[in-house]
Design a protein around this motif. Sequence first.
Motif, mmCIF file in Angstrom:
data_model
loop_
_atom_site.group_PDB
_atom_site.id
_atom_site.type_symbol
_atom_site.label_atom_id
_atom_site.label_comp_id
_atom_site.label_asym_id
_atom_site.label_seq_id
_atom_site.Cartn_x
_atom_site.Cartn_y
_atom_site.Cartn_z
ATOM 1 N N TRP A 127 0.816 -1.210 0.000
ATOM 2 C CA TRP A 127 0.000 0.000 0.000
ATOM 3 C C TRP A 127 0.855 1.268 0.000
ATOM 4 C CZ3 TRP A 127 -4.284 1.818 -1.527
ATOM 5 C CH2 TRP A 127 -4.812 2.994 -1.011
ATOM 6 N N ASN A 128 1.914 1.291 0.775
ATOM 7 C CA ASN A 128 2.767 2.481 0.817
ATOM 8 C C ASN A 128 3.452 2.724 -0.525
ATOM 9 O OD1 ASN A 128 2.213 3.098 3.530
ATOM 10 N ND2 ASN A 128 3.774 1.672 4.248
ATOM 11 N N THR A 129 3.841 1.651 -1.199
ATOM 12 C CA THR A 129 4.435 1.804 -2.527
ATOM 13 C C THR A 129 3.413 2.325 -3.517
ATOM 14 O OG1 THR A 129 5.936 -0.033 -2.067
ATOM 15 C CG2 THR A 129 5.663 0.606 -4.377
ATOM 16 N N LEU A 130 2.184 1.834 -3.409
ATOM 17 C CA LEU A 130 1.119 2.314 -4.284
ATOM 18 C C LEU A 130 0.898 3.815 -4.083
ATOM 19 C CD1 LEU A 130 -2.179 0.510 -5.142
ATOM 20 C CD2 LEU A 130 -2.253 2.918 -4.507
ATOM 21 N N LEU A 131 0.880 4.259 -2.831
ATOM 22 C CA LEU A 131 0.702 5.694 -2.561
ATOM 23 C C LEU A 131 1.876 6.509 -3.091
ATOM 24 C CD1 LEU A 131 -0.806 5.811 1.049
ATOM 25 C CD2 LEU A 131 -1.986 6.064 -1.142
ATOM 26 N N LEU A 132 3.085 5.966 -2.993
ATOM 27 C CA LEU A 132 4.245 6.668 -3.526
ATOM 28 C C LEU A 132 4.131 6.825 -5.041
ATOM 29 C CD1 LEU A 132 7.079 7.885 -3.304
ATOM 30 C CD2 LEU A 132 7.995 5.552 -3.444
ATOM 31 N N LEU A 133 3.734 5.764 -5.725
ATOM 32 C CA LEU A 133 3.577 5.833 -7.177
ATOM 33 C C LEU A 133 2.476 6.808 -7.568
ATOM 34 C CD1 LEU A 133 3.959 2.048 -8.067
ATOM 35 C CD2 LEU A 133 5.585 3.880 -8.560
ATOM 36 N N ARG A 134 1.389 6.829 -6.801
ATOM 37 C CA ARG A 134 0.305 7.770 -7.097
ATOM 38 C C ARG A 134 0.733 9.214 -6.793
ATOM 39 N NH1 ARG A 134 -3.892 6.992 -10.241
ATOM 40 N NH2 ARG A 134 -5.049 8.498 -8.983
ATOM 41 N N THR A 135 1.615 9.398 -5.817
ATOM 42 C CA THR A 135 2.148 10.735 -5.544
ATOM 43 C C THR A 135 3.002 11.215 -6.715
ATOM 44 O OG1 THR A 135 2.171 10.295 -3.161
ATOM 45 C CG2 THR A 135 3.567 12.092 -3.961
ATOM 46 N N LEU A 136 3.888 10.347 -7.193
ATOM 47 C CA LEU A 136 4.715 10.684 -8.354
ATOM 48 C C LEU A 136 3.857 10.912 -9.593
ATOM 49 C CD1 LEU A 136 7.647 8.148 -7.821
ATOM 50 C CD2 LEU A 136 7.672 10.622 -7.385
ATOM 51 N N LEU A 137 2.738 10.196 -9.677
ATOM 52 C CA LEU A 137 1.821 10.393 -10.798
ATOM 53 C C LEU A 137 1.273 11.817 -10.815
ATOM 54 C CD1 LEU A 137 0.132 9.007 -13.132
ATOM 55 C CD2 LEU A 137 -1.672 8.799 -11.426
ATOM 56 N N GLY A 138 0.893 12.330 -9.644
ATOM 57 C CA GLY A 138 0.395 13.698 -9.572
ATOM 58 C C GLY A 138 1.426 14.695 -10.059
ATOM 59 N N LEU A 139 2.698 14.441 -9.720
ATOM 60 C CA LEU A 139 3.777 15.322 -10.171
ATOM 61 C C LEU A 139 3.947 15.244 -11.683
ATOM 62 C CD1 LEU A 139 6.207 17.161 -9.480
ATOM 63 C CD2 LEU A 139 7.565 15.077 -9.184
#
Length: 431
Positions: A127-139
Amino acid sequence: MQREPGKTPACNQSLAPITPPNTAAEHPHIRQGTPEFRRAVLALFMAGFATFGVLYCVQPLLPGFSSHFGISAGGSALALSVSTGVLAVSMLVAGMVSDRIGRRPVMVASLLASALLTLGTALTDDWNTLLLLRTLLGLSLSGVPAVAMTWLVEEMDSRALGLAMGLYIGGNAVGGMSGRLIAGVVADHWGWRAGIAAVGVIALLASVALWTQLPASRHFRAKRAEPAQLPARFAGLFRDAALPWLFACGFLLLGVFVTLYNYLGYHLLAPPYGLSQTVVGLIFTVYLVGSVSSAWMGQLANRLGRGPVLALSFGLVLAGIVLLAMPWLPAMAMGIALATFGFFGGHSVASSWVGVRAGALRAEASALYLFSYYLGSSVVGALGGVFYTHWGWAGVCVFCLVLTLAGVGAARRLWRRLEQGAGLVLVEVKG
């Protein structure tokens, strides 16, 4: 022989510098009906489609995240909130980056990176990796919405700009709907990973289309980025009598809209309704009313004034929330349609009002409006999960009702202060 002041005499024109390449004289703007026009609008339609598809594809999958990762509704909503929150901030600087290195490279790199991050999200089991990838997606996503409209204004002939802009915005709306729908339907049959992967593949194809079909910039001129001047310019916008209220309206509109869609899926998948993921995903087809709403409410604003129509838009959202709070599916279907109609109409009126109001600082004002708009999605969408966890769907409806009433108040304030009597009076904003 007399000559006009400031002009080079005819006898000296042969000594004037040769026109540099890539000027409007040598490279006319793209005209409607030409092959270049068709390539450009196809490329940007696909770019808008993919951008909002990958951004919102997780929304119908939030209940699946809760089940798979063992997290609450509020925790699951972070999959969308972290993306929109980072997008809100990064859009403030994405335009400056494109001023320096070019519009087309920023858009292509942005969409390609977003597609790869989406495919990576489908492969993770943490889950934490998924949130990290979604954070980078926003960028990474910020490079398309912050730059595409600027590219159109620079490269399109004025008579072709309206149609081209409309098709690009249409791609945004259709992409937002289709990303949710495709992910939801595919996930119902093959799981949430397949749902995200399907949207990621579409985004990858769209990035190839953008790379190969979008014509090269002919009228772009690199400009030095001056981030040190931004705080003063933004502060000047907040001294205006109307713009801060319009930023607040954008915050509330998308915040309420995203919150309703975030947790409606939880409500309809649970007893007594027990609907399938496919049926819940089909709810997002109501997005189609948005294209009608945006145009119709925009025309209505021209006749009645922006203030009353903005207040009407919030009123429609309010009526939709009341219907959504009822336990009958037909009433809820009408409620989500009303809320969607009001949201798109309100966003159309508020965003255009910002552009008219800001004058020379239109770019900065639009950036701040979009910042507020996506920040609303991030903050309000996440807070809605707290209300759902403690008070269920009724708590979400009450939360959204209060925020919508605040929006009605902001719209009425704008209406009374700026549009009664002689109408809107532009205030010079200094930055």
